[in-house]
Scaffold this motif. Sequence first.
Motif, short mmCIF file in Angstrom:
data_model
loop_
_atom_site.label_atom_id
_atom_site.label_comp_id
_atom_site.label_asym_id
_atom_site.label_seq_id
_atom_site.Cartn_x
_atom_site.Cartn_y
_atom_site.Cartn_z
N GLY A 92 42.79 45.60 16.14
CA GLY A 92 42.86 44.83 14.90
C GLY A 92 44.24 44.84 14.27
O GLY A 92 44.69 43.85 13.70
N ILE A 93 44.93 45.95 14.40
CA ILE A 93 46.23 46.09 13.74
C ILE A 93 47.31 45.22 14.39
O ILE A 93 48.32 44.92 13.76
CB ILE A 93 46.63 47.59 13.76
N VAL A 94 47.06 44.78 15.63
CA VAL A 94 48.03 43.91 16.32
C VAL A 94 47.44 42.54 16.64
O VAL A 94 48.00 41.78 17.42
CB VAL A 94 48.54 44.57 17.63
N SER A 95 46.31 42.21 16.02
CA SER A 95 45.62 40.97 16.37
C SER A 95 45.99 39.82 15.44
O SER A 95 46.60 40.01 14.39
CB SER A 95 44.10 41.19 16.30
N THR A 96 45.61 38.64 15.85
CA THR A 96 45.76 37.44 15.02
C THR A 96 44.58 36.52 15.27
O THR A 96 44.03 36.49 16.39
CB THR A 96 47.07 36.70 15.33
N ASP A 97 44.17 35.81 14.24
CA ASP A 97 43.14 34.79 14.46
C ASP A 97 43.78 33.42 14.69
O ASP A 97 43.08 32.42 14.89
CB ASP A 97 42.16 34.73 13.28
N GLY A 98 45.10 33.38 14.67
CA GLY A 98 45.83 32.14 14.95
C GLY A 98 45.82 31.15 13.82
O GLY A 98 46.41 30.07 13.93
N ALA A 139 51.07 42.69 14.31
CA ALA A 139 50.90 41.63 15.30
C ALA A 139 52.22 41.05 15.77
O ALA A 139 52.35 40.61 16.92
CB ALA A 139 50.02 40.52 14.72
N HIS A 140 53.24 41.08 14.90
CA HIS A 140 54.53 40.50 15.26
C HIS A 140 55.24 41.30 16.34
O HIS A 140 56.18 40.80 16.97
CB HIS A 140 55.43 40.42 14.02
N LEU A 141 54.80 42.53 16.57
CA LEU A 141 55.45 43.37 17.58
C LEU A 141 55.00 43.00 19.00
O LEU A 141 55.75 43.26 19.96
CB LEU A 141 55.14 44.85 17.33
N VAL A 142 53.81 42.44 19.13
CA VAL A 142 53.29 42.06 20.46
C VAL A 142 52.69 40.66 20.39
O VAL A 142 51.48 40.48 20.60
CB VAL A 142 52.25 43.08 20.97
N PRO A 143 53.50 39.64 20.09
CA PRO A 143 52.95 38.29 19.90
C PRO A 143 52.21 37.74 21.10
O PRO A 143 51.27 36.95 20.96
CB PRO A 143 54.21 37.46 19.58
N ALA A 144 52.60 38.15 22.31
CA ALA A 144 51.94 37.64 23.51
C ALA A 144 50.54 38.22 23.69
O ALA A 144 49.72 37.65 24.42
CB ALA A 144 52.79 37.96 24.74
N LEU A 145 50.27 39.35 23.03
CA LEU A 145 48.97 40.02 23.20
C LEU A 145 48.07 39.91 21.99
O LEU A 145 46.90 40.28 22.06
CB LEU A 145 49.20 41.51 23.51
#
Length: 222
Positions: A112-118, A126-132
């Motif tokens: 959740g801490i690196v996720s995005t709903d787009g 999320a900005h640290l791993v945009p591809a994931l």
Amino acid sequence: MRVWDLPLRIFHWGFMVSVFGAIISAKAGVLWVHERFGLLILALISFRIIWGFVGGHHARFRNFLVGPLRLLAWLRSAREDKTTPRAAGHSPLGGYSVLALLGVPLLMVSTGIVSTDGILFDGPLAHLVPALSADAGKIHHDIGIFLLLLIILHLGAILFYKFKKKHNLTSAMVTGRASEERDQINGPEGSISTGKTVFGLVLMAGLIAAAQMIILLRPSFF
């Protein structure tokens, strides 16, 4: 007898409130509150991992985690022997449930801490791993069902012990003391010193403060 130390009990109830708060806020669509609860869960799990090595006797992993063979032996003896006093602390099966109840929420927080709903919301990192981040968001959502199943099983176990075995696990987690008479339970005391209690409470507060500041790493704050 004293079983659960004060920091562990505060962790337990704080963790329960945080998990339910995260679920309810997510269902209500209040994602900034959901994020705060998620960070609180991260802090509390971090505390529990540390406390599993330095906390009271029954809080330490080495005193309740066993291998599969010992678990099977315990299950056989629990089925066959109804007269032996209950061991204080987590049972071998309870030890596995502790791992599950820590592991699944930790996975949910980590994704959740690196996720995005787009669309509307990004996790603070999320900005640290945009591809994931999109895949992390899907995993975060999909494993929610496993958390709900664990909660149902946990509540079912509490009710089973309360009404079938006459062991009030809930009151023990409030008072720190086993509900049974001393001759009906065996094992060492779980009490800790005042100094270690203070250390545990300060550690928990520090981890909570640090986790809540993770949102400051979101790019919008720069």
